[in-house]
Design a protein around this motif. Structure first.
Motif, PDB file in Angstrom:
ATOM      1  N   LEU A   5      14.216   1.463  12.328  1.00  6.96           N
ATOM      2  CA  LEU A   5      13.904   0.624  11.184  1.00  6.96           C
ATOM      3  C   LEU A   5      12.474   0.145  11.340  1.00  6.96           C
ATOM      4  CD1 LEU A   5      17.158  -1.487  10.714  1.00  6.96           C
ATOM      5  CD2 LEU A   5      16.525   0.687   9.667  1.00  6.96           C
ATOM      6  N   GLY A   6      11.836  -0.191  10.216  1.00  6.13           N
ATOM      7  CA  GLY A   6      10.443  -0.619  10.276  1.00  6.13           C
ATOM      8  C   GLY A   6      10.190  -1.830   9.408  1.00  6.13           C
ATOM      9  N   ALA A   7       8.918  -2.165   9.287  1.00  6.71           N
ATOM     10  CA  ALA A   7       8.528  -3.373   8.565  1.00  6.71           C
ATOM     11  C   ALA A   7       9.123  -3.414   7.159  1.00  6.71           C
ATOM     12  CB  ALA A   7       7.008  -3.470   8.502  1.00  6.71           C
ATOM     13  N   GLY A   8       9.181  -2.264   6.491  1.00 12.38           N
ATOM     14  CA  GLY A   8       9.716  -2.226   5.128  1.00 12.38           C
ATOM     15  C   GLY A   8      11.172  -2.661   5.085  1.00 12.38           C
ATOM     16  N   ASP A   9      11.958  -2.163   6.039  1.00  9.95           N
ATOM     17  CA  ASP A   9      13.371  -2.531   6.090  1.00  9.95           C
ATOM     18  C   ASP A   9      13.530  -4.029   6.377  1.00  9.95           C
ATOM     19  OD1 ASP A   9      14.674   0.262   6.155  1.00  9.95           O
ATOM     20  OD2 ASP A   9      13.138   0.363   7.710  1.00  9.95           O
ATOM     21  N   TYR A  10      12.736  -4.516   7.330  1.00  4.53           N
ATOM     22  CA  TYR A  10      12.877  -5.918   7.715  1.00  4.53           C
ATOM     23  C   TYR A  10      12.434  -6.850   6.587  1.00  4.53           C
ATOM     24  CZ  TYR A  10      13.503  -3.906  12.356  1.00  4.53           C
ATOM     25  OH  TYR A  10      13.964  -3.180  13.422  1.00  4.53           O
ATOM     26  N   LEU A  11      11.388  -6.432   5.876  1.00  2.00           N
ATOM     27  CA  LEU A  11      10.943  -7.265   4.744  1.00  2.00           C
ATOM     28  C   LEU A  11      12.004  -7.291   3.656  1.00  2.00           C
ATOM     29  CD1 LEU A  11       7.164  -6.527   4.307  1.00  2.00           C
ATOM     30  CD2 LEU A  11       8.239  -8.766   4.380  1.00  2.00           C
ATOM     31  N   ALA A  12      12.636  -6.148   3.423  1.00  2.35           N
ATOM     32  CA  ALA A  12      13.689  -6.105   2.400  1.00  2.35           C
ATOM     33  C   ALA A  12      14.826  -7.049   2.787  1.00  2.35           C
ATOM     34  CB  ALA A  12      14.191  -4.676   2.233  1.00  2.35           C
ATOM     35  N   LEU A  13      15.193  -7.024   4.053  1.00  4.97           N
ATOM     36  CA  LEU A  13      16.255  -7.933   4.517  1.00  4.97           C
ATOM     37  C   LEU A  13      15.828  -9.388   4.377  1.00  4.97           C
ATOM     38  CD1 LEU A  13      17.399  -6.178   7.824  1.00  4.97           C
ATOM     39  CD2 LEU A  13      18.751  -6.455   5.737  1.00  4.97           C
ATOM     40  N   ALA A  14      14.585  -9.652   4.799  1.00  8.44           N
ATOM     41  CA  ALA A  14      14.096 -11.036   4.806  1.00  8.44           C
ATOM     42  C   ALA A  14      13.966 -11.580   3.390  1.00  8.44           C
ATOM     43  CB  ALA A  14      12.752 -11.108   5.527  1.00  8.44           C
ATOM     44  N   THR A  15      13.722 -10.698   2.450  1.00  7.00           N
ATOM     45  CA  THR A  15      13.582 -11.120   1.066  1.00  7.00           C
ATOM     46  C   THR A  15      14.950 -11.325   0.417  1.00  7.00           C
ATOM     47  OG1 THR A  15      11.615  -9.738   1.036  1.00  7.00           O
ATOM     48  CG2 THR A  15      12.348 -10.578  -1.060  1.00  7.00           C
ATOM     49  N   ARG A  16      15.896 -10.461   0.801  1.00  8.75           N
ATOM     50  CA  ARG A  16      17.213 -10.483   0.164  1.00  8.75           C
ATOM     51  C   ARG A  16      18.121 -11.591   0.712  1.00  8.75           C
ATOM     52  NH1 ARG A  16      21.622 -11.065  -0.824  1.00  8.75           N
ATOM     53  NH2 ARG A  16      23.262  -9.698  -1.638  1.00  8.75           N
TER      54      ARG A  16
ATOM     55  N   MET B 101      12.055   1.813  -1.322  1.00  7.82           N
ATOM     56  CA  MET B 101      11.236   2.940  -1.747  1.00  7.82           C
ATOM     57  C   MET B 101      12.056   4.222  -1.841  1.00  7.82           C
ATOM     58  SD  MET B 101       7.555   2.939  -0.031  1.00  7.82           S
ATOM     59  CE  MET B 101       7.499   1.582   1.070  1.00  7.82           C
ATOM     60  N   GLY B 102      13.149   4.162  -2.526  1.00  2.01           N
ATOM     61  CA  GLY B 102      13.945   5.360  -2.738  1.00  2.01           C
ATOM     62  C   GLY B 102      14.905   5.669  -1.597  1.00  2.01           C
ATOM     63  N   ARG B 103      14.762   4.977  -0.465  1.00  3.14           N
ATOM     64  CA  ARG B 103      15.697   5.115   0.643  1.00  3.14           C
ATOM     65  C   ARG B 103      16.735   4.015   0.536  1.00  3.14           C
ATOM     66  NH1 ARG B 103      14.593   3.430   5.331  1.00  3.14           N
ATOM     67  NH2 ARG B 103      12.546   2.620   4.811  1.00  3.14           N
ATOM     68  N   THR B 104      17.851   4.195   1.232  1.00  3.93           N
ATOM     69  CA  THR B 104      18.859   3.150   1.210  1.00  3.93           C
ATOM     70  C   THR B 104      19.032   2.561   2.603  1.00  3.93           C
ATOM     71  OG1 THR B 104      20.020   4.254  -0.574  1.00  3.93           O
ATOM     72  CG2 THR B 104      21.271   2.665   0.693  1.00  3.93           C
ATOM     73  N   LEU B 105      19.036   1.260   2.656  1.00  2.00           N
ATOM     74  CA  LEU B 105      19.368   0.590   3.915  1.00  2.00           C
ATOM     75  C   LEU B 105      20.712  -0.081   3.713  1.00  2.00           C
ATOM     76  CD1 LEU B 105      18.709  -0.485   6.770  1.00  2.00           C
ATOM     77  CD2 LEU B 105      17.647  -2.456   5.666  1.00  2.00           C
ATOM     78  N   ARG B 106      21.694   0.360   4.498  1.00  2.00           N
ATOM     79  CA  ARG B 106      23.035  -0.199   4.353  1.00  2.00           C
ATOM     80  C   ARG B 106      23.203  -1.428   5.243  1.00  2.00           C
ATOM     81  NH1 ARG B 106      28.897   1.405   2.948  1.00  2.00           N
ATOM     82  NH2 ARG B 106      27.754   1.582   1.018  1.00  2.00           N
ATOM     83  N   VAL B 107      23.629  -2.510   4.634  1.00  3.42           N
ATOM     84  CA  VAL B 107      23.947  -3.727   5.381  1.00  3.42           C
ATOM     85  C   VAL B 107      25.467  -3.806   5.426  1.00  3.42           C
ATOM     86  CG1 VAL B 107      23.692  -6.239   5.457  1.00  3.42           C
ATOM     87  CG2 VAL B 107      21.865  -4.825   4.469  1.00  3.42           C
ATOM     88  N   GLU B 108      26.040  -3.590   6.608  1.00  5.40           N
ATOM     89  CA  GLU B 108      27.496  -3.481   6.690  1.00  5.40           C
ATOM     90  C   GLU B 108      28.202  -4.799   6.420  1.00  5.40           C
ATOM     91  OE1 GLU B 108      29.273  -0.885   6.870  1.00  5.40           O
ATOM     92  OE2 GLU B 108      27.841   0.666   7.466  1.00  5.40           O
ATOM     93  N   ARG B 109      27.608  -5.892   6.920  1.00  7.61           N
ATOM     94  CA  ARG B 109      28.285  -7.178   6.788  1.00  7.61           C
ATOM     95  C   ARG B 109      27.391  -8.185   6.072  1.00  7.61           C
ATOM     96  NH1 ARG B 109      29.803  -8.437  12.808  1.00  7.61           N
ATOM     97  NH2 ARG B 109      27.958  -7.147  13.112  1.00  7.61           N
ATOM     98  N   ALA B 110      27.537  -8.241   4.765  1.00  8.94           N
ATOM     99  CA  ALA B 110      26.798  -9.222   3.976  1.00  8.94           C
ATOM    100  C   ALA B 110      27.803 -10.127   3.300  1.00  8.94           C
ATOM    101  CB  ALA B 110      25.941  -8.525   2.923  1.00  8.94           C
TER     102      ALA B 110
ATOM    103  N   VAL C 173       0.843  -1.203   0.000  1.00  5.33           N
ATOM    104  CA  VAL C 173       0.000   0.000   0.000  1.00  5.33           C
ATOM    105  C   VAL C 173       0.877   1.253   0.000  1.00  5.33           C
ATOM    106  CG1 VAL C 173      -1.519   1.373   1.498  1.00  5.33           C
ATOM    107  CG2 VAL C 173      -2.078  -1.010   1.002  1.00  5.33           C
ATOM    108  N   HIS C 174       1.881   1.288   0.877  1.00  8.55           N
ATOM    109  CA  HIS C 174       2.770   2.455   0.926  1.00  8.55           C
ATOM    110  C   HIS C 174       3.504   2.641  -0.404  1.00  8.55           C
ATOM    111  CE1 HIS C 174       2.187   3.571   5.073  1.00  8.55           C
ATOM    112  NE2 HIS C 174       2.402   2.338   5.469  1.00  8.55           N
ATOM    113  N   GLN C 175       3.950   1.533  -0.957  1.00  6.00           N
ATOM    114  CA  GLN C 175       4.665   1.609  -2.236  1.00  6.00           C
ATOM    115  C   GLN C 175       3.775   2.200  -3.335  1.00  6.00           C
ATOM    116  OE1 GLN C 175       8.029   0.239  -3.012  1.00  6.00           O
ATOM    117  NE2 GLN C 175       7.637   1.608  -4.737  1.00  6.00           N
ATOM    118  N   ARG C 176       2.523   1.731  -3.378  1.00  8.88           N
ATOM    119  CA  ARG C 176       1.627   2.208  -4.440  1.00  8.88           C
ATOM    120  C   ARG C 176       1.263   3.678  -4.248  1.00  8.88           C
ATOM    121  NH1 ARG C 176      -2.509  -2.402  -6.516  1.00  8.88           N
ATOM    122  NH2 ARG C 176      -1.299  -4.228  -5.929  1.00  8.88           N
TER     123      ARG C 176
END
Ligand SMILES: Nc1ncnc2c1ncn2[C@@H]1O[C@H](COP(=O)(O)OP(=O)(O)O)[C@@H](O)[C@H]1O
Ligand SMILES: [Mg+2]
Length: 403
Positions: free
Chosen positions: A311-322, A285-294, A136-139
């Motif tokens: 951090l919020g649900a969007g960040d955690y979902l991005a991590l969980a997906t990646r 969504m146009g923001r960057t989340l830096r993962v220092e140790r991948a 919803v937020h993305q759309r």
């Protein structure tokens, strides 16, 4: 299963029309020994069965509008005059949805999935509620970028969602923050007006959603809308079907001392499988989340890095997906002063669990004892139960869901 949308544009899916409904299917699984008999679940299965029957004769407003648009004025006139065809009924009465509430491990998701698969509806969507809100937020973001003059994206957004799927099944319905709360009321008002039917699972009764939080008053109208449109079914059985899993490898290491850190070093190296350790930027969504140790399919964080900042649900979902695996150092015992960390940790674990991410952590205590007192401690019980399940051999075998 995370998100599933079945629409006309997707490859044709069989739409079950006849055959056994949710109750008969549930009973058959009990009879064959696949499920244990549970009167609370039977009660819920009966209620879902009624909805299943009602849906067979229901044609929501949004589909009628589409049919009218397709068939032009004449078709629209025919429909309004009630002259035959599927879109003939003027204002079909909308079946009430079903909102299943209960503690963790009571079989809510199992029942909803059983219902979803059988639902005689072509345009249906089953989605984890975090994922839905993220979408919803993305759309909304995309709509504003496409048309900066657009003042109110909610009505067109609701129409879009309803047209894609008018049976919406939400797993783990909850309201996380005021931003979501503000959107939800109006969005659902429009969705229901278009004839959408909602089925949901939740740990929280509708009337308790987003209570005792700043802004709760503004949220009251939404609660009224939900209660008008769905029946609440409480699953109150004494049994948590998740407990008692067989332990797999060591994934939850207590205490979080130097030895635990060394053990996680070994696990991280093993999971990296030779991939270099480097920083990775995820686009959210146009923001960057830096993962220092991948390193390849695994990332490593301290608890403070993950849950000690905004951090919020969007960040955690991005991590969980990646990432297929996550290593977290130093999960502390938390108390009433750590509400924000505990709340973020709940959302984080939900995201990891939904994508079948493998978690390796060092912690101050066992999951059950991490957050016993403080706001949201009850919600944390689900997290503890999930953390238990995420240590099981069967969870370890689940494929990572990377989309
Ligand atoms: N009656 C039952 N007999 C056996 N296993 C069950 C039964 N009900 C649920 N389960 C299993 O228990 C686990 C937890 O159920 P789930 O639907 O995820 O619970 P909830 O959504 O309420 O937390 C799942 O693996 C599910 O298949
Ligand atoms: Mg569930």
């Amino acid at each position: 299963m995370d998100t599933e949308i079945r629409t006309a544009s997707a490859p044709p899916q069989p739409v079950p029309q006849d055959g056994a409904g949710p109750f008969a299917t549930y009973e058959a699984r009990v009879a064959s020994g696949k499920l244990d008999r549970d009167p609370e679940q039977e009660k819920a299965a009966r209620r879902l069965d009624r909805l299943w029957r009602e849906l067979r004769d229901y044609h929501p407003m949004v589909m009628q509008r589409q049919a009218t648009a397709r068939h032009g004025l004449f078709g629209g006139l025919r429909a309004r005059l009630g002259l035959g065809g599927r879109g003939a009924q003027a204002a079909p009465s909308r079946p009430r949805g079903v909102y299943m509430v209960g503690q963790v491990g009571r079989g809510k998701t199992m029942l909803m999935d059983l219902f979803f698969d059988l639902a005689p509806v072509e345009h249906k969507r089953r989605v984890h509620f975090h994922r839905f809100m993220q979408d919803v937020h993305q759309r909304i973001h995309d709509m504003k970028v496409a048309d900066p003059a657009l003042s109110d994206p909610i009505p067109p957004l609701a129409r879009q969602i309803a047209q894609e799927a008018w049976l919406l099944c939400f797993d783990e319905f909850q309201v996380n923050d005021i931003a979501d709360a503000m959107i939800l009321g109006r969005l659902f008002d429009f969705l229901f007006a278009d004839g959408v039917v909602v089925v949901a699972t939740s740990n929280t009764k509708p009337e308790d959603l987003f209570q005792d939080r700043p802004g709760a008053d503004a949220f009251k109208p939404f609660i009224d809308i939900i209660m008008r449109e769905v029946d609440t079914v409480i699953l109150d059985s004494p049994r948590d079907y998740r407990r008692g899993c067989v332990r797999g490898m060591r994934t939850w290491i207590v205490p979080a001392d130097a030895a635990a850190k060394a053990e996680l070093d070994t696990i991280f190296t093993h999971l990296a499988a030779g991939a270099p350790v480097q920083a990775v930027d995820l686009d959210i969504m146009g923001r960057t989340l830096r993962v220092e140790r991948a390193a390849g399919p695994v990332a490593r964080f301290t608890f403070a890095e993950l849950c000690g900042r905004f951090l919020g649900a969007g960040d955690y979902l991005a991590l969980a997906t990646r990432f297929a695996s996550l290593v977290i150092d130093d999960v502390p015992r938390m108390g009433p002063d750590n509400f924000d960390e505990a709340r973020r940790f709940i959302v984080l674990i939900d995201a990891l669990y939904e994508q079948n991410v493998k978690l390796f952590a060092s912690a101050g205590d066992q999951p059950d004892s991490l957050y016993e007192r403080g706001q949201g401690a009850t919600a944390f019980e689900r997290t503890a139960s999930r953390l238990e399940e995420m240590q099981s051999a069967s969870y370890a075998q689940l494929p990572h869901l990377s989309a």
